[in-house]
Design a protein around this motif. Structure first.
Motif, PDB file in Angstrom:
ATOM      1  N   ILE A 153       5.110  -4.063   7.571  1.00  0.00           N
ATOM      2  CA  ILE A 153       6.267  -3.180   7.691  1.00  0.00           C
ATOM      3  C   ILE A 153       5.826  -1.811   7.195  1.00  0.00           C
ATOM      4  N   ASN A 154       6.026  -0.792   8.009  1.00  0.00           N
ATOM      5  CA  ASN A 154       5.763   0.581   7.558  1.00  0.00           C
ATOM      6  C   ASN A 154       7.088   1.264   7.245  1.00  0.00           C
ATOM      7  N   ILE A 155       7.116   1.961   6.141  1.00  0.00           N
ATOM      8  CA  ILE A 155       8.308   2.725   5.766  1.00  0.00           C
ATOM      9  C   ILE A 155       7.859   4.158   5.508  1.00  0.00           C
ATOM     10  N   THR A 156       8.602   5.128   6.014  1.00  0.00           N
ATOM     11  CA  THR A 156       8.312   6.522   5.657  1.00  0.00           C
ATOM     12  C   THR A 156       9.521   7.106   4.932  1.00  0.00           C
ATOM     13  N   GLY A 157       9.277   8.158   4.176  1.00  0.00           N
ATOM     14  CA  GLY A 157      10.374   8.786   3.432  1.00  0.00           C
ATOM     15  C   GLY A 157      10.008  10.216   3.090  1.00  0.00           C
ATOM     16  N   ASN A 158      10.984  10.952   2.557  1.00  0.00           N
ATOM     17  CA  ASN A 158      10.691  12.333   2.167  1.00  0.00           C
ATOM     18  C   ASN A 158       9.931  12.388   0.853  1.00  0.00           C
ATOM     19  N   ASP A 159      10.137  11.366   0.014  1.00  0.00           N
ATOM     20  CA  ASP A 159       9.420  11.309  -1.268  1.00  0.00           C
ATOM     21  C   ASP A 159       9.327   9.844  -1.700  1.00  0.00           C
ATOM     22  N   SER A 198       4.374   7.220   2.671  1.00  0.00           N
ATOM     23  CA  SER A 198       4.603   5.939   3.349  1.00  0.00           C
ATOM     24  C   SER A 198       4.326   4.763   2.433  1.00  0.00           C
ATOM     25  N   VAL A 199       4.976   3.650   2.761  1.00  0.00           N
ATOM     26  CA  VAL A 199       4.635   2.380   2.129  1.00  0.00           C
ATOM     27  C   VAL A 199       4.370   1.384   3.243  1.00  0.00           C
ATOM     28  N   VAL A 230      17.570  -0.499   8.103  1.00  0.00           N
ATOM     29  CA  VAL A 230      17.193   0.401   6.999  1.00  0.00           C
ATOM     30  C   VAL A 230      16.439   1.577   7.618  1.00  0.00           C
ATOM     31  N   PRO A 231      16.937   2.818   7.404  1.00  0.00           N
ATOM     32  CA  PRO A 231      16.318   3.959   8.082  1.00  0.00           C
ATOM     33  C   PRO A 231      14.816   4.076   7.795  1.00  0.00           C
ATOM     34  N   CYS A 283       0.861  -1.184   0.000  1.00  0.00           N
ATOM     35  CA  CYS A 283       0.000   0.000   0.000  1.00  0.00           C
ATOM     36  C   CYS A 283       0.896   1.231   0.000  1.00  0.00           C
ATOM     37  N   VAL A 284       0.621   2.161  -0.918  1.00  0.00           N
ATOM     38  CA  VAL A 284       1.406   3.390  -1.026  1.00  0.00           C
ATOM     39  C   VAL A 284       0.515   4.567  -0.635  1.00  0.00           C
TER      40      VAL A 284
END
Ligand code: ATP
Ligand code: MG
Length: 380
Positions: free
Chosen positions: A340-346, A301-302, A319-320, A212-213
């Motif tokens: 697993i949740n991942i956040t990022g600037n873009d 987020s992903v 992995v940050p 999911c994005v």
């Protein structure tokens, strides 16, 4: 405050975790044996169901397939939110279609079938590429059969012959060639106040959500408005209280509703890290009559589902901006074990993180990871 949730899986667990800082105690009912449990560790509590119903300030459900007697018992307490009608609309595809049609909400072309012989007529009406869905008890792609050519009709009819279609009819849908799947998770308070998370993009594999994005890339204001209008029409019609999810197929500039889920939803799990207030807290706030929390996105987020395998090694946390949410379950094929949740600037940063995670996430269990990472890397 005290909340009782029907169902004791990961959604009840995540609601309970979200309730801790607010001092909201969440208990859950294991619907298979009607025992009251702590949803965080599944320990059976020494409380009778009747006492737990009595003690609760609010009662809700983590899934829609609740035994009818239990649902009616809880409904009599006057504390069930969302309403029994809203839960029924999510549990029964025939009722769901009737609701969508009543509100003139675009959905997949379909016919209702209560006799296998009617499948020939369904092919005449909808074409030979069909998805046949049991009207009750389906989730994660269970209770579905796909027809890609008329030649498969005899085989499918045989597979369906054992079912009591008079009792549980089939909803036969045209197999759509959509561009993508998106969903809208939102919340409605007792006073009718609405708050929406952004549309998110969902990638399914074999009928199950894998990635999911959030927010979904390239959403026009018109598309976003369509989604919130449909959501509002449904939520207002049902006098809904709590978190509601609406799954859509995007076909060009149009959204068709696939289905609704009257509860917190897998496509809202990203909000634990990616939004100001996560969906679990907002559901509790709504049913406890507290002010709703901001749904503002803090970071793209992903969310990756961990399905059918043990949780990955915690080394992956190197992995940050990655977060692991395990559900404390025993692995079984197709079982959701964690996410697993991942956040990022873009989006590109999310793609990079996903590529780094490949070391711990085997392709056999994460079949969409590589292609999704590459796709996100291309988004400017
Ligand atoms: P879940 O519990 O994961 O939401 P489900 O078992 O309730 O799934 P659906 O959401 O109806 O079932 O279908 C699962 C997936 O199958 C959809 O997300 C979509 O990928 C595919 N699908 C369902 N209906 C259609 C359709 N009419 N045309 C094309 N694909 C479809
Ligand atoms: Mg679905």
């Amino acid at each position: 405050m005290n909340v009782l949730i029907l169902g004791s899986g990961q959604l009840a667990r995540m609601m309970a975790l979200a309730g801790v800082p607010l001092g909201i105690e969440v208990r859950a009912v294991d619907v298979s044996n009607l025992k009251v449990v702590n949803p965080i560790d599944k320990q059976v509590l020494n409380i009778h169901l009747e006492t737990a119903i009595e003690a609760a300030d609010a009662i809700s459900a983590e899934f829609e397939h609740i035994p009818e007697a239990l649902l009616e018992q809880v409904n009599r307490s006057g504390k069930l939110m969302p309403s029994i009608e809203a839960i029924a609309a999510g549990a029964d595809r025939v009722k769901e279609k009737a609701l969508l049609d009543k509100l003139n909400i675009a959905n997949c072309p379909y016919v209702i079938v209560d006799n296998v012989a009617q499948l020939d007529q369904a092919v005449e009406t909808l074409g030979e590429k069909l998805i046949i869905k049991s009207s009750r008890d389906g989730y994660d792609g269970y209770g579905q059969w796909r027809l890609s050519s008329k030649d498969q009709l005899p085989e499918i009819k045989q597979a369906l012959a054992e079912l009591d279609l008079k009792k549980v009819p089939l909803v036969v849908e045209k197999m759509l060639n959509f561009e993508r799947e998106v969903s809208l998770v939102g919340v409605r308070g007792k006073n009718g106040q609405l708050a929406f998370y952004p549309l998110v993009e969902n990638l399914h594999h074999q009928g199950q959500l894998h990635t999911c994005v959030a927010p979904a890339p390239a959403i026009t204001p018109a598309l976003a408005a369509q989604a919130t209008e449909i959501f509002s029409a449904l939520a207002n019609e049902l006098n809904y209280i709590g978190v509601l999810a609406v799954e859509f197929f995007q076909m060009g500039d149009t959204l068709l509703v696939n289905e609704i889920a009257p509860r917190v939803h897998n496509s809202g799990h990203w909000s634990i890290q990616g939004a100001d207030t996560c969906q679990f807290e907002n559901h509790l706030r709504a049913i406890c009559e507290l002010p709703l929390g901001s749904t503002q996105v803090l970071a793209p987020s992903v969310m990756l589902n961990v399905i059918g395998c043990d949780l990955p090694s915690k080394e992956m946390l190197s992995v940050p901006r990655t977060h692991l949410h395990g559900y404390m379950k025993t692995p079984r094929a197709k079982r959701k074990m964690g996410h697993i949740n991942i956040t990022g600037n873009d989006y590109a940063e999310l793609g990079e993180a996903m590529q780094k995670l490949q070391k711990w996430l085997p392709e056999s269990y994460f079949p969409t990871l590589n292609s999704e990472a590459e796709r996100l890397l291309q988004i400017k």
